[in-house]
Design a protein around this motif. Structure first.
Motif, mmCIF file in Angstrom:
data_model
loop_
_atom_site.group_PDB
_atom_site.id
_atom_site.type_symbol
_atom_site.label_atom_id
_atom_site.label_comp_id
_atom_site.label_asym_id
_atom_site.label_seq_id
_atom_site.Cartn_x
_atom_site.Cartn_y
_atom_site.Cartn_z
ATOM 1 N N TRP A 243 7.344 -4.208 -13.078
ATOM 2 C CA TRP A 243 6.527 -3.428 -11.863
ATOM 3 C C TRP A 243 7.704 -2.867 -11.356
ATOM 4 C CZ3 TRP A 243 2.458 -4.789 -10.250
ATOM 5 C CH2 TRP A 243 0.890 -5.594 -10.907
ATOM 6 N N LYS B 96 6.889 -10.402 -16.305
ATOM 7 C CA LYS B 96 6.637 -11.361 -16.856
ATOM 8 C C LYS B 96 6.248 -11.123 -18.405
ATOM 9 C CE LYS B 96 3.564 -13.619 -13.314
ATOM 10 N NZ LYS B 96 2.587 -14.196 -12.836
ATOM 11 N N TRP C 250 0.024 -17.901 -9.270
ATOM 12 C CA TRP C 250 0.119 -19.315 -8.368
ATOM 13 C C TRP C 250 -0.151 -19.013 -6.655
ATOM 14 C CZ3 TRP C 250 1.438 -23.869 -11.029
ATOM 15 C CH2 TRP C 250 2.176 -23.583 -11.820
ATOM 16 N N SER D 189 8.685 -6.389 -6.924
ATOM 17 C CA SER D 189 7.632 -7.027 -7.598
ATOM 18 C C SER D 189 7.332 -7.850 -6.278
ATOM 19 C CB SER D 189 8.390 -8.254 -8.360
ATOM 20 O OG SER D 189 9.912 -8.671 -7.525
ATOM 21 N N ALA E 121 -3.799 -7.282 -1.821
ATOM 22 C CA ALA E 121 -4.193 -8.140 -0.989
ATOM 23 C C ALA E 121 -4.211 -8.431 0.243
ATOM 24 C CB ALA E 121 -2.825 -9.918 -1.013
ATOM 25 N N ALA E 122 -3.111 -7.562 1.057
ATOM 26 C CA ALA E 122 -3.411 -7.415 2.807
ATOM 27 C C ALA E 122 -4.735 -6.367 2.961
ATOM 28 C CB ALA E 122 -1.870 -6.504 2.840
ATOM 29 N N GLY E 123 -4.603 -5.170 2.040
ATOM 30 C CA GLY E 123 -5.644 -4.534 1.653
ATOM 31 C C GLY E 123 -6.729 -5.271 2.475
ATOM 32 N N HIS F 174 0.320 -20.540 -3.597
ATOM 33 C CA HIS F 174 1.637 -21.291 -3.394
ATOM 34 C C HIS F 174 1.079 -21.892 -2.684
ATOM 35 C CE1 HIS F 174 4.538 -19.971 -6.837
ATOM 36 N NE2 HIS F 174 4.492 -18.255 -6.001
ATOM 37 N N GLY G 241 -4.310 1.791 0.777
ATOM 38 C CA GLY G 241 -4.371 0.610 0.117
ATOM 39 C C GLY G 241 -4.951 -0.728 -0.028
ATOM 40 N N VAL H 204 0.691 -0.813 2.389
ATOM 41 C CA VAL H 204 1.294 -0.422 1.074
ATOM 42 C C VAL H 204 2.936 -0.713 0.671
ATOM 43 C CG1 VAL H 204 0.862 2.373 1.073
ATOM 44 C CG2 VAL H 204 3.106 1.745 2.410
ATOM 45 N N PRO H 205 3.381 -1.512 -0.185
ATOM 46 C CA PRO H 205 4.398 -1.887 -0.111
ATOM 47 C C PRO H 205 6.265 -1.787 0.532
ATOM 48 C CG PRO H 205 3.533 -1.725 -1.764
ATOM 49 C CD PRO H 205 2.995 -1.582 -1.274
ATOM 50 N N ARG I 279 0.088 -5.886 -6.333
ATOM 51 C CA ARG I 279 0.266 -6.656 -7.083
ATOM 52 C C ARG I 279 0.097 -7.777 -8.005
ATOM 53 N NH1 ARG I 279 5.092 -6.310 -3.252
ATOM 54 N NH2 ARG I 279 3.913 -4.741 -1.448
ATOM 55 N N ARG J 242 -0.858 -10.606 -14.454
ATOM 56 C CA ARG J 242 0.781 -9.533 -14.667
ATOM 57 C C ARG J 242 1.337 -10.250 -13.354
ATOM 58 N NH1 ARG J 242 -0.380 -4.673 -14.338
ATOM 59 N NH2 ARG J 242 1.523 -4.411 -14.927
ATOM 60 N N GLU K 72 2.502 -7.703 2.367
ATOM 61 C CA GLU K 72 3.601 -9.469 2.143
ATOM 62 C C GLU K 72 4.784 -9.020 2.885
ATOM 63 O OE1 GLU K 72 6.600 -9.437 0.751
ATOM 64 O OE2 GLU K 72 6.471 -7.706 -0.707
ATOM 65 N N ALA L 217 1.280 -13.667 -1.816
ATOM 66 C CA ALA L 217 -0.548 -13.148 -1.902
ATOM 67 C C ALA L 217 -0.977 -13.488 -0.921
ATOM 68 C CB ALA L 217 -1.005 -13.343 -3.182
ATOM 69 N N ASP M 114 10.555 -8.555 -10.477
ATOM 70 C CA ASP M 114 10.372 -10.264 -11.302
ATOM 71 C C ASP M 114 9.655 -8.992 -12.510
ATOM 72 O OD1 ASP M 114 11.343 -12.592 -10.954
ATOM 73 O OD2 ASP M 114 11.183 -12.235 -9.086
HETATM 74 C C1 FAD Z 1 5.285 -10.846 -11.372
HETATM 75 C C2 FAD Z 1 5.413 -11.306 -9.869
HETATM 76 C C3 FAD Z 1 4.834 -12.250 -9.239
HETATM 77 C C4 FAD Z 1 4.310 -12.528 -8.606
HETATM 78 N N1 FAD Z 1 3.699 -14.695 -8.805
HETATM 79 C C5 FAD Z 1 3.831 -14.449 -7.556
HETATM 80 C C6 FAD Z 1 2.765 -15.938 -7.015
HETATM 81 O O1 FAD Z 1 2.843 -16.569 -8.191
HETATM 82 N N2 FAD Z 1 1.816 -16.447 -6.672
HETATM 83 C C7 FAD Z 1 2.224 -15.746 -5.324
HETATM 84 O O2 FAD Z 1 1.371 -15.725 -3.884
HETATM 85 N N3 FAD Z 1 2.477 -13.819 -5.154
HETATM 86 C C8 FAD Z 1 3.521 -13.790 -6.374
HETATM 87 N N4 FAD Z 1 3.315 -12.603 -6.660
HETATM 88 C C9 FAD Z 1 3.989 -11.521 -4.877
HETATM 89 C C10 FAD Z 1 2.721 -10.963 -4.790
HETATM 90 O O3 FAD Z 1 1.971 -10.463 -5.686
HETATM 91 C C11 FAD Z 1 3.042 -10.306 -3.643
HETATM 92 O O4 FAD Z 1 3.078 -10.837 -2.623
HETATM 93 C C12 FAD Z 1 1.322 -9.391 -3.168
HETATM 94 O O5 FAD Z 1 0.628 -9.796 -4.069
HETATM 95 C C13 FAD Z 1 1.807 -7.723 -2.675
HETATM 96 O O6 FAD Z 1 0.231 -7.586 -1.560
HETATM 97 P P1 FAD Z 1 0.559 -6.853 -0.640
HETATM 98 O O7 FAD Z 1 -1.352 -6.530 0.067
HETATM 99 O O8 FAD Z 1 1.050 -6.635 0.022
HETATM 100 O O9 FAD Z 1 0.656 -5.795 -1.346
HETATM 101 P P2 FAD Z 1 0.560 -4.551 -3.258
HETATM 102 O O10 FAD Z 1 -0.233 -5.808 -3.825
HETATM 103 O O11 FAD Z 1 1.241 -3.953 -4.047
HETATM 104 O O12 FAD Z 1 -0.290 -3.904 -2.266
HETATM 105 C C14 FAD Z 1 -0.519 -2.738 -1.642
HETATM 106 C C15 FAD Z 1 -1.622 -1.484 -2.727
HETATM 107 O O13 FAD Z 1 -1.087 0.230 -2.054
HETATM 108 C C16 FAD Z 1 -1.674 0.992 -2.720
HETATM 109 N N5 FAD Z 1 -0.917 1.807 -2.667
HETATM 110 C C17 FAD Z 1 0.369 2.295 -2.774
HETATM 111 N N6 FAD Z 1 1.216 3.409 -2.413
HETATM 112 C C18 FAD Z 1 0.033 4.020 -1.905
HETATM 113 C C19 FAD Z 1 -0.117 4.926 -1.536
HETATM 114 N N7 FAD Z 1 0.325 6.004 -1.179
HETATM 115 N N8 FAD Z 1 -1.684 5.762 -1.331
HETATM 116 C C20 FAD Z 1 -3.041 4.280 -0.894
HETATM 117 N N9 FAD Z 1 -2.450 3.178 -1.958
HETATM 118 C C21 FAD Z 1 -1.419 3.375 -2.474
HETATM 119 C C22 FAD Z 1 -1.010 0.315 -3.850
HETATM 120 O O14 FAD Z 1 -1.012 0.380 -5.696
HETATM 121 C C23 FAD Z 1 -1.647 -1.562 -3.980
HETATM 122 O O15 FAD Z 1 -2.456 -1.509 -4.521
HETATM 123 C C24 FAD Z 1 4.105 -12.004 -7.452
HETATM 124 C C25 FAD Z 1 4.948 -10.309 -7.463
HETATM 125 C C26 FAD Z 1 4.884 -10.716 -8.981
HETATM 126 C C27 FAD Z 1 5.515 -9.140 -9.113
#
Ligand code: FAD
Length: 416
Positions: A348, A260, A63, A357, A17-19, A65, A14, A227-228, A46, A59, A385, A395, A258
């Motif tokens: 989403w 937009k 913010w 989301s 943000a975490a990756g 936060h 993934g 991954v989520p 995300r 998308r 997250e 994020a 959530d």
């Molecule tokens: C509408 C909306 C508004 C938001 N507003 C805010 C905000 O204002 N401020 C804030 O801080 N946060 C906000 N968030 C939350 C924030 O976007 C997420 O908490 C954060 O981006 C999650 O990051 P992550 O790395 O945990 O997960 P993800 O961003 O989901 O990253 C995981 C990655 O793994 C990939 N993946 C999934 N399955 C597989 C697989 N089988 N093999 C390989 N790759 C895979 C995905 O494509 C993705 O790129 C919002 C989210 C949404 C949807």
């Protein structure tokens, strides 16, 4: 698409943000080979900025936060991003939605009282849903529920009190003129990311871990899974041997919904302030929250959550726009209709690599975050997250969890 078959020290699943946080930390260490496997054809997950009308729209995350504690704030500033510090007026200006000044004060007092009772309830031994703290027949119950759908992605009956109060919020929220997604795309530049490489199986039976991807098998000494929760609970990524405790923890931490909707608002429409926040209705659970002319842009950003958002996602962008147009007409009068047009909408829940989301904990499942985040055999590490103990659903929480997992992977490699 070339075959990826290779052997690395650390594979990261993934590139959200975490990756990105994990890969940057591993890269800084310099001593290990790294490969990030991403299902999509882009990084960021995300967090994703688009520009359908010549200005950036986030998308997902928008913010920064807890911006005064958020590690991405100084990073963005050092990279030359424009940081907007104007505080948002989320769900505070009810007078803009037809309420009196007195009613607005009553709402704010009710919200503060709810917050106090949530903190008290969280100290009790047994967890409960936030909805159990509502005053029966309370005047503001619908708006409290709508607010939960925006903040948690789910209505109050779904959300654990104990988890809710663990979230840390400094109250400072900033935005980036170029978009939060653009920041993560910049942070990912130069990282060893393989796109369109979804991982379907993590085989950790042998001395090295084998990852089956759509672009061939990769072997690694350590793996960081980012991954989520929806992807783990739905077993889109499968572990061999299975990890039922991870699947159970991810199930206790579902992703809310959530979305937009971005609407253009031409500058000829008179009489609305710039950078204005307001809610569509103070008496209905099914309503949107609006930012009008945010950052002085000719647009309205509409935000919707929970079951309402899930339903409108199914109906599609035209239905979303039609709902928003109705509410905006009630708020600003019929004249607004001639000045608005849909720009873009998210879905989403129906995004196959997100399926929602951001995570919330079901009542009784607040401790699942620690279970999800715990390493397995000091070889499989978990981030994202939902693994953050205090900044989940954000994020920066995701980014920090990636760094924590990378440090743990590095420590285990050096102990070999
Ligand atoms: C509408 C909306 C508004 C938001 N507003 C805010 C905000 O204002 N401020 C804030 O801080 N946060 C906000 N968030 C939350 C924030 O976007 C997420 O908490 C954060 O981006 C999650 O990051 P992550 O790395 O945990 O997960 P993800 O961003 O989901 O990253 C995981 C990655 O793994 C990939 N993946 C999934 N399955 C597989 C697989 N089988 N093999 C390989 N790759 C895979 C995905 O494509 C993705 O790129 C919002 C989210 C949404 C949807």
């Amino acid at each position: 698409m070339n075959d990826l078959s290779s052997d690395v020290d650390v594979a990261v699943i993934g590139a959200g943000a975490a990756g990105i946080g994990a890969a940057r930390r591993l890269g800084e260490a310099g001593s290990v080979s790294v490969l990030v496997l991403e299902a999509r054809d882009r990084v960021g997950g995300r967090v994703h900025t688009i520009s359908p009308a010549g200005f950036p729209l986030d998308r997902g995350a928008e913010w920064l936060h807890s911006a005064d504690r958020n590690p991405l704030s100084p990073i963005a500033q050092n990279l030359g991003f424009s940081v907007h510090r104007r505080p948002p007026e989320w769900t505070t200006r009810l007078r803009r939605s037809g309420e009196t000044v007195e009613a607005e004060a009553d709402w704010i007092a009710t919200r503060e009282a709810q917050d106090r009772s949530r903190r008290r309830a969280a100290a009790a031994p047994v967890d409960r849903p936030l909805a159990s703290l509502l005053e029966p027949g309370g005047r503001w119950n619908q708006l409290l529920d709508a607010s939960s759908s925006w903040g948690n992605g789910a209505e109050l009956d779904r959300v654990s009190v104990k988890d809710y109060v663990r979230y840390e919020n400094s109250g400072t929220n900033w935005r980036l003129g170029e978009g939060y997604g653009r920041l993560f795309a910049t942070l990912a530049e130069g990282l060893p990311v393989a796109l369109e490489a979804p991982v379907s199986r993590v085989d950790h039976r042998g001395r090295t871990i084998r990852l089956d991807t759509a672009r061939g098998a990769v072997t690694a000494a350590r793996v960081i899974v980012t991954v989520p929760t929806s992807i783990i609970s739905g077993e889109i990524v499968r572990f061999d041997p299975p990890l039922p405790e991870k699947v159970a923890a991810a199930t206790g931490l579902p992703l809310g919904v959530d979305d937009k909707l971005f609407i253009s608002l031409d500058n000829a429409f008179p009489g609305v302030e710039h950078n204005m926040f307001l809610v569509g209705s103070t008496t209905r659970r099914e309503t949107m929250s609006y930012q009008v002319r945010p950052l002085d842009r000719p647009a309205i950003y509409c935000f919707l959550g929970g079951r309402f958002a899930a339903g409108l996602e199914r109906e599609g962008e035209a239905a979303m726009f039609s709902f928003a147009a109705e509410e905006l007409t009630r708020l600003f009068g019929n004249g607004v209709r001639r000045h608005i047009a849909p720009l873009a909408a998210t879905a989403w829940l129906h995004d196959p690599w997100a399926r929602g989301s951001y995570s919330y904990a079901l009542p009784g499942h607040a401790d699942d975050r620690a279970v999800l985040a715990a390493p397995v055999d000091d070889r499989l590490f978990f981030a994202g997250e939902a693994c953050s103990p205090n900044f989940f659903s954000t994020a920066h929480g995701a980014y920090l969890s990636g760094i924590t997992a990378a440090d743990a992977a590095l420590a285990s490699l050096s102990a070999r």
